[in-house]
Design a protein around this motif. Structure first.
Motif, PDB file in Angstrom:
ATOM      1  N   GLY A  95       0.833  -1.212   0.000  1.00  0.00           N
ATOM      2  CA  GLY A  95       0.000   0.000   0.000  1.00  0.00           C
ATOM      3  C   GLY A  95       0.861   1.252   0.000  1.00  0.00           C
ATOM      4  O   GLY A  95       0.515   2.256  -0.643  1.00  0.00           O
ATOM      5  N   HIS A  96       1.992   1.188   0.714  1.00  0.00           N
ATOM      6  CA  HIS A  96       2.899   2.347   0.725  1.00  0.00           C
ATOM      7  C   HIS A  96       3.384   2.616  -0.697  1.00  0.00           C
ATOM      8  O   HIS A  96       3.507   3.768  -1.122  1.00  0.00           O
ATOM      9  N   PHE A  97       3.678   1.548  -1.429  1.00  0.00           N
ATOM     10  CA  PHE A  97       4.175   1.704  -2.790  1.00  0.00           C
ATOM     11  C   PHE A  97       3.070   2.197  -3.732  1.00  0.00           C
ATOM     12  O   PHE A  97       3.256   3.164  -4.484  1.00  0.00           O
ATOM     13  N   LEU A  98       1.917   1.523  -3.683  1.00  0.00           N
ATOM     14  CA  LEU A  98       0.854   1.843  -4.652  1.00  0.00           C
ATOM     15  C   LEU A  98       0.231   3.222  -4.405  1.00  0.00           C
ATOM     16  O   LEU A  98      -0.288   3.838  -5.334  1.00  0.00           O
ATOM     17  N   ALA A  99       0.284   3.698  -3.166  1.00  0.00           N
ATOM     18  CA  ALA A  99      -0.225   5.048  -2.899  1.00  0.00           C
ATOM     19  C   ALA A  99       0.706   6.084  -3.521  1.00  0.00           C
ATOM     20  O   ALA A  99       0.295   7.192  -3.847  1.00  0.00           O
ATOM     21  N   ARG A 100       1.970   5.721  -3.678  1.00  0.00           N
ATOM     22  CA  ARG A 100       2.978   6.661  -4.198  1.00  0.00           C
ATOM     23  C   ARG A 100       3.112   6.538  -5.716  1.00  0.00           C
ATOM     24  O   ARG A 100       3.220   7.544  -6.407  1.00  0.00           O
ATOM     25  N   TYR A 101       3.157   5.306  -6.199  1.00  0.00           N
ATOM     26  CA  TYR A 101       3.355   5.069  -7.631  1.00  0.00           C
ATOM     27  C   TYR A 101       2.238   4.180  -8.171  1.00  0.00           C
ATOM     28  O   TYR A 101       2.039   3.064  -7.673  1.00  0.00           O
TER      29      TYR A 101
END
Ligand SMILES: Cc1ncc(C[n+]2csc(CCOP(=O)(O)OP(=O)(O)O)c2C)c(N)n1
Length: 309
Positions: free
Chosen positions: A80-86
């Motif tokens: 989720g940290h990744f997909l919220a950013r990229y």
């Protein structure tokens, strides 16, 4: 300094309508991770994975407060940290499945992703000292390092060494604590003496506590403190009181059915589905179809090792 971003009213009864782009991102993360669990069940995926089911709103709320030049350091629960950013679910899935187009050649998998200004690690307590170093490099540029840690990770001594140096060196470091009340199978109440606010205070680091789960409310409350991380500069600890509604990893939930039901009662997904049925159903179906399409397409790709010869 201690302050709290808490809900203005009973949001479980009457939630605020999230902007469509936020709901879209929340649903992308939710369906991406449900798909991962399904791929494990059908034997398409092996190894391990940790989902952020129920906690998706945290990185989605923070995303617009971060700038392109900021660095995000994540942990074992980092999809989720990744997909919220990229917005690159296909690259992340290829990474997790070891398929062509993987973010880092398929050697990092679910927990060790390095892509653009994002780095995750499955080793608890490893990311905070690294984040201090990154923030030291960024000091004076207006950019910050944002690091995610769980409550259980406050049992690692490296967290305290890192906080100490971050404050001494006044580096632009945003420490996001996702306190879901449990670390794998250990309730926080049985392993943490005192609390995180007092631990931040011991290092003279400002602290904010967030009990709201509404993305816009969280952003409004955190915009100024996050800006101060850049301009002061200096570290900030933001503790989110949250709920893990899935297992620790795949099938390993040691909580009682009552505890699991209690956590599920905080889920934004069911709350929004009930409060905004039409808009929700449309975006939910769209996210589900997008992830299904990506899963079929990535599963059919050749292994990523082929890329490296
Ligand atoms: C140094 C280290 N010890 C143990 C583990 C195994 N482990 C992985 S996640 C986890 C619990 C982490 O709890 P917390 O920090 O609260 O994060 P959460 O899983 O609740 O998001 C443990 C013990 C690990 N990854 N690294």
């Amino acid at each position: 300094m201690v302050s709290t971003v808490s809900p203005r009213h009973d949001l479980r009864r009457s939630p605020l309508a999230p902007p469509p782009e936020d709901l879209e991102r929340l649903l992308l993360i939710r369906h991406f991770e449900l798909t991962l669990l399904r791929l494990f069940e059908t034997g398409e995926l092996s190894g391990t994975t940790h989902t952020c089911l129920g906690q998706e709103y945290i990185p989605v709320a923070l995303a617009p407060l971060l700038r392109e030049e900021d660095f995000v350091l994540s942990n074992h629960r980092g999809h989720g940290h990744f997909l919220a950013r990229y917005d690159e679910p296909d690259g992340l899935l290829a990474e997790i499945m070891g398929r062509r187009g993987a973010l880092c050649a398929g050697v990092g998998g679910s927990q060790h992703v390095y892509h653009r200004r994002f780095l995750s690690t499955g080793v608890q307590g490893e990311s905070l000292p690294v984040a201090v170093g990154v923030a030291l490099k960024l000091a004076g540029t207006g950019a910050l390092a944002c690091v995610y840690v769980g409550d259980g990770t406050w049992g690692e001594g490296s967290v305290y060494e890192a906080l100490n140096m971050a404050r001494l060196w006044r580096v632009p470091l945003l420490v996001v604590v996702e306190n879901n009340g449990i670390a794998q199978s250990t309730p926080t109440s049985t392993q943490m003496a005192g609390n995180i606010a007092d631990r931040a205070a011991a290092f003279d680091v400002p602290y904010h506590r967030v009990t709201s789960t509404e993305v816009e409310e969280i952003r409004a409350g955190l915009a100024a403190p996050v800006e101060a991380v850049r301009s002061r500069p200096g570290p900030l600890v933001v503790e989110f009181v949250t709920h893990r509604i899935g297992p620790h990893s795949k099938g390993d939930d040691t909580r009682t059915p009552e505890e699991i039901a209690l956590a599920a009662g905080h889920d934004w997904y069911t709350r929004y589905a009930r409060a905004f049925p039409d808009a929700f159903a449309r975006l939910d179906a769209r996210a589900r179809e997008r992830v299904d399409r990506i899963a079929a397409e990535v599963t059919a790709r050749p292994p990523s090792v082929w890329e490296r010869g």
